[in-house]
Design a protein around this motif. Structure first.
Motif, PDB file in Angstrom:
ATOM      1  N   GLN A  79      -0.139   0.974   3.169  1.00 35.97           N
ATOM      2  CA  GLN A  79       0.520   0.486   2.056  1.00 35.97           C
ATOM      3  C   GLN A  79      -0.306  -0.127   0.737  1.00 35.97           C
ATOM      4  OE1 GLN A  79       2.220  -2.903   4.366  1.00 35.97           O
ATOM      5  NE2 GLN A  79       2.040  -4.001   2.551  1.00 35.97           N
ATOM      6  N   GLY A  80       0.109  -0.196  -0.451  1.00 32.61           N
ATOM      7  CA  GLY A  80      -0.542  -0.654  -1.544  1.00 32.61           C
ATOM      8  C   GLY A  80       0.492  -0.991  -2.629  1.00 32.61           C
ATOM      9  N   ASP A  81       0.297  -2.334  -3.381  1.00 34.65           N
ATOM     10  CA  ASP A  81       1.000  -2.906  -4.080  1.00 34.65           C
ATOM     11  C   ASP A  81       0.680  -2.600  -5.521  1.00 34.65           C
ATOM     12  OD1 ASP A  81       2.642  -4.319  -5.787  1.00 34.65           O
ATOM     13  OD2 ASP A  81       2.546  -6.187  -4.668  1.00 34.65           O
ATOM     14  N   HIS A  82       1.086  -1.718  -6.360  1.00 37.20           N
ATOM     15  CA  HIS A  82       1.165  -1.300  -7.733  1.00 37.20           C
ATOM     16  C   HIS A  82       0.933  -2.323  -8.705  1.00 37.20           C
ATOM     17  CE1 HIS A  82       5.077  -0.644  -8.627  1.00 37.20           C
ATOM     18  NE2 HIS A  82       5.309   0.430  -8.072  1.00 37.20           N
ATOM     19  N   GLN A  83       1.740  -3.438  -8.489  1.00 35.35           N
ATOM     20  CA  GLN A  83       1.986  -4.443  -9.352  1.00 35.35           C
ATOM     21  C   GLN A  83       2.939  -4.159 -10.440  1.00 35.35           C
ATOM     22  OE1 GLN A  83      -1.474  -7.128  -9.473  1.00 35.35           O
ATOM     23  NE2 GLN A  83      -2.403  -5.619  -8.181  1.00 35.35           N
ATOM     24  N   ASN A  84       3.266  -2.848 -10.645  1.00 39.93           N
ATOM     25  CA  ASN A  84       3.815  -2.308 -11.976  1.00 39.93           C
ATOM     26  C   ASN A  84       2.823  -2.010 -12.906  1.00 39.93           C
ATOM     27  OD1 ASN A  84       6.750  -1.931 -11.061  1.00 39.93           O
ATOM     28  ND2 ASN A  84       6.740  -4.072 -10.430  1.00 39.93           N
ATOM     29  N   ARG A  85       1.572  -2.071 -12.877  1.00 43.63           N
ATOM     30  CA  ARG A  85       0.543  -1.914 -13.702  1.00 43.63           C
ATOM     31  C   ARG A  85      -0.129  -0.587 -13.366  1.00 43.63           C
ATOM     32  NH1 ARG A  85      -3.248  -6.165 -12.324  1.00 43.63           N
ATOM     33  NH2 ARG A  85      -4.580  -5.194 -13.730  1.00 43.63           N
ATOM     34  N   ALA A  89      -2.671   0.424 -10.485  1.00 42.08           N
ATOM     35  CA  ALA A  89      -2.273   1.513  -9.580  1.00 42.08           C
ATOM     36  C   ALA A  89      -3.352   2.640  -9.421  1.00 42.08           C
ATOM     37  CB  ALA A  89      -0.873   1.928 -10.005  1.00 42.08           C
ATOM     38  N   LEU A  90      -3.914   2.893 -10.809  1.00 44.87           N
ATOM     39  CA  LEU A  90      -4.812   4.158 -10.830  1.00 44.87           C
ATOM     40  C   LEU A  90      -5.930   3.734 -10.036  1.00 44.87           C
ATOM     41  CD1 LEU A  90      -4.445   6.959 -11.799  1.00 44.87           C
ATOM     42  CD2 LEU A  90      -5.358   6.144 -13.940  1.00 44.87           C
ATOM     43  N   ALA A  91      -6.356   2.592 -10.295  1.00 41.87           N
ATOM     44  CA  ALA A  91      -7.663   2.090  -9.656  1.00 41.87           C
ATOM     45  C   ALA A  91      -7.403   2.238  -8.176  1.00 41.87           C
ATOM     46  CB  ALA A  91      -8.113   0.809 -10.045  1.00 41.87           C
ATOM     47  N   LEU A  92      -6.378   1.686  -7.417  1.00 45.79           N
ATOM     48  CA  LEU A  92      -6.089   1.689  -6.093  1.00 45.79           C
ATOM     49  C   LEU A  92      -5.873   3.058  -5.690  1.00 45.79           C
ATOM     50  CD1 LEU A  92      -5.434   0.490  -3.535  1.00 45.79           C
ATOM     51  CD2 LEU A  92      -3.133   0.094  -4.194  1.00 45.79           C
ATOM     52  N   ALA A  93      -5.230   4.116  -6.253  1.00 46.60           N
ATOM     53  CA  ALA A  93      -5.268   5.322  -5.798  1.00 46.60           C
ATOM     54  C   ALA A  93      -6.417   6.307  -5.896  1.00 46.60           C
ATOM     55  CB  ALA A  93      -4.107   6.164  -6.787  1.00 46.60           C
ATOM     56  N   ARG A  94      -7.386   5.921  -6.849  1.00 46.10           N
ATOM     57  CA  ARG A  94      -8.518   6.601  -6.856  1.00 46.10           C
ATOM     58  C   ARG A  94      -9.631   5.962  -5.572  1.00 46.10           C
ATOM     59  NH1 ARG A  94     -10.793   8.944 -11.028  1.00 46.10           N
ATOM     60  NH2 ARG A  94      -9.303   8.299 -12.377  1.00 46.10           N
ATOM     61  N   ARG A  95      -9.243   4.787  -5.347  1.00 41.22           N
ATOM     62  CA  ARG A  95     -10.171   4.281  -4.339  1.00 41.22           C
ATOM     63  C   ARG A  95      -9.598   4.821  -2.982  1.00 41.22           C
ATOM     64  NH1 ARG A  95      -8.915  -1.729  -2.386  1.00 41.22           N
ATOM     65  NH2 ARG A  95      -7.882  -0.441  -0.966  1.00 41.22           N
ATOM     66  N   TRP A  96      -8.258   5.032  -2.916  1.00 41.89           N
ATOM     67  CA  TRP A  96      -7.711   5.670  -1.520  1.00 41.89           C
ATOM     68  C   TRP A  96      -8.336   7.285  -1.464  1.00 41.89           C
ATOM     69  CZ3 TRP A  96      -1.796   4.515  -1.813  1.00 41.89           C
ATOM     70  CH2 TRP A  96      -1.323   3.309  -1.331  1.00 41.89           C
ATOM     71  N   GLU A 107       6.272   7.553  -3.045  1.00 43.51           N
ATOM     72  CA  GLU A 107       6.866   6.461  -3.488  1.00 43.51           C
ATOM     73  C   GLU A 107       6.640   6.471  -4.911  1.00 43.51           C
ATOM     74  OE1 GLU A 107       8.639   3.930  -4.429  1.00 43.51           O
ATOM     75  OE2 GLU A 107       9.662   3.132  -2.751  1.00 43.51           O
ATOM     76  N   VAL A 108       5.918   5.508  -5.301  1.00 40.59           N
ATOM     77  CA  VAL A 108       5.200   5.323  -6.743  1.00 40.59           C
ATOM     78  C   VAL A 108       6.492   5.161  -7.624  1.00 40.59           C
ATOM     79  CG1 VAL A 108       3.452   6.391  -8.256  1.00 40.59           C
ATOM     80  CG2 VAL A 108       3.765   7.427  -5.944  1.00 40.59           C
ATOM     81  N   ASN A 109       7.379   3.845  -7.449  1.00 41.71           N
ATOM     82  CA  ASN A 109       8.527   3.823  -8.110  1.00 41.71           C
ATOM     83  C   ASN A 109       8.397   3.368  -9.602  1.00 41.71           C
ATOM     84  OD1 ASN A 109       7.696   1.299  -7.071  1.00 41.71           O
ATOM     85  ND2 ASN A 109       9.582   0.529  -7.370  1.00 41.71           N
TER      86      ASN A 109
END
Length: 414
Positions: A79-85, A89-96, A107-109
């Protein structure tokens, strides 16, 4: 005392190095055999109940229901919290993708985040299954071959609620709209469907987003318009506050009907039936719709007992089910090597699950299934804490979603 010379040290170092290298290769091989799914959602913000923990539970339930362990395929859900930012979110997705071996993000709501992640997974040849994002641009001009939009979109909501309301007699509308891209798109789409059905939009009021708590001036403008339907192009806390204040103003008692463009059972729970009764809205999933939806809801509810699964959670369950079926078809090694190969297989295979029943994924990345028009029950009609809706109409998938040749997706041939 034993004396160890330099040659012995070097020899020992070489053996140790060889052992480490062998261990590293074994770890990498094992790592490559794991399918990793990242649930990128709102775990701490205003959309936590419609997204977050229950979407994570839905993804985990999908893995369990398919019996992936018994099939010899290891699946990890993180899981990852995108914080609506979008930047976070993009930094987290890239690291993933680059460091953690994540193969699919779901998800990516948040539409802005989903559009950014779409470009990332395309570049990295991974997969995004946008089960929470609403922007119809994801299957329009900004569609990509590695992203599927799974659950709903703004075009569908506007079509089902706007068109059905006019046909039922609500032929004059006034819109209260969140003043940013999401609200603007909803307002445009609703207006087009109202006019197409023979109705008129008499006006609109756009409120500052975020940060508006008092909707009184906007409700007064809606009341002064004498429109039969007041359309609410907003979501989450704004929707809850606006509907509650409309009830306090007595807007519906004076003959106007509220129509929520994007609403969830969690919103009705927060508003309460007394204030929400009579509202029109559309969802693609309702826990009490049929035996399959009831069974699925109860299985997920065991994991998150305080939050009934809604349409966004159902979309996450459904997309994970179909993704893993495609992985089984192409094989784990190929699935990890090419997200495009998995998405191509997902488009070839018909869908079927307990959330939406039979369906399909179109060439433009739009998942197709029925949509429903609901009216919120009165308190007297409700028989339980989550018994909220009367079904007014069922709209087939072909009718509910934008025709593929009208979206402008470059993937569509001809």
């Amino acid at each position: 005392m034993t004396i160890v010379n330099r040659r012995q040290i070097l020899a020992g170092g070489a053996v140790a190095g060889a052992a480490t290298l062998t261990s590293g290769r074994a770890w990498a091989q094992a790592h490559d055999q794991v399918i990793r799914i990242g649930v990128l959602a709102d775990f701490s913000g205003p959309y936590r109940s419609t997204s977050g923990p229950t979407s994570l539970a839905a993804a985990q339930q999908a893995v369990e229901d398919l019996g992936m362990t018994n099939r010899g395929i290891k699946v990890e859900v993180i899981q990852g919290d995108h914080q609506n930012r979008p930047d976070a979110a993009l930094a987290l997705a890239r690291r993933w993708i680059d460091q953690d071996g994540v193969d699919m993000i779901c998800e990516v709501n948040n539409s802005a985040i989903a559009l950014a992640v779409a470009n990332l997974v395309k570049d990295k040849d991974k997969v995004q299954l946008a089960s929470g994002a609403a922007s119809s641009a994801l299957t329009g001009p900004q569609c990509t071959a590695n992203t599927i939009q799974w659950t709903y979109d703004t075009w569908m909501f506007s079509n089902v609620v706007g068109g059905a309301s006019v046909r039922a007699g609500g032929d004059t509308w006034y819109m209260i709209t969140a003043d940013y891209a999401f609200g603007h798109q909803l307002e445009r789409d609703v207006g087009a469907f109202v006019q197409k059905a023979g109705g008129r939009v008499l006006g609109s009021a756009r409120y500052p987003f975020p940060g508006t708590a008092d909707f009184s001036s906007f409700l007064l403008q809606a009341q002064a318009s004498r429109a039969k339907v007041v359309g609410l192009a907003m979501a989450a806390a704004d929707m809850v506050n606006c509907v509650k204040q409309a009830h306090e103003f007595g807007l519906t008692r004076r003959g106007a009907q509220l129509a929520g463009m994007i609403m969830f059972v969690q919103d009705i729970k927060a508003i309460g039936l007394e204030a929400a009764q009579g509202m029109l809205l559309s969802e693609v999933f309702y826990h009490d719709l049929n035996d399959r939806t009831r069974g699925l809801a109860q299985r997920i509810l065991r994991r998150t007992p305080d939050n009934m699964p809604g349409q966004e959670h159902a979309g996450t369950y459904s997309c994970v089910i179909h993704y893993l079926k495609a992985v089984m078809e192409v094989g784990v090694a190929r699935a990890k090597a090419s997200g495009l190969d998995v998405v191509t297989m997902m488009k070839r295979m018909p869908t079927d699950d307990d959330a939406f029943g039979p369906g399909l994924v179109r060439q433009d990345g739009r998942k197709i299934h029925p949509a429903y028009l609901f009216q919120v029950k009165t308190p007297a009609e409700s028989h339980g804490p989550w018994d909220f809706y009367n079904l007014k109409a069922t709209v087939t998938g072909d009718e509910a979603f934008r025709p593929m040749n009208e979206g402008g997706c470059p993937l569509v041939r001809g």
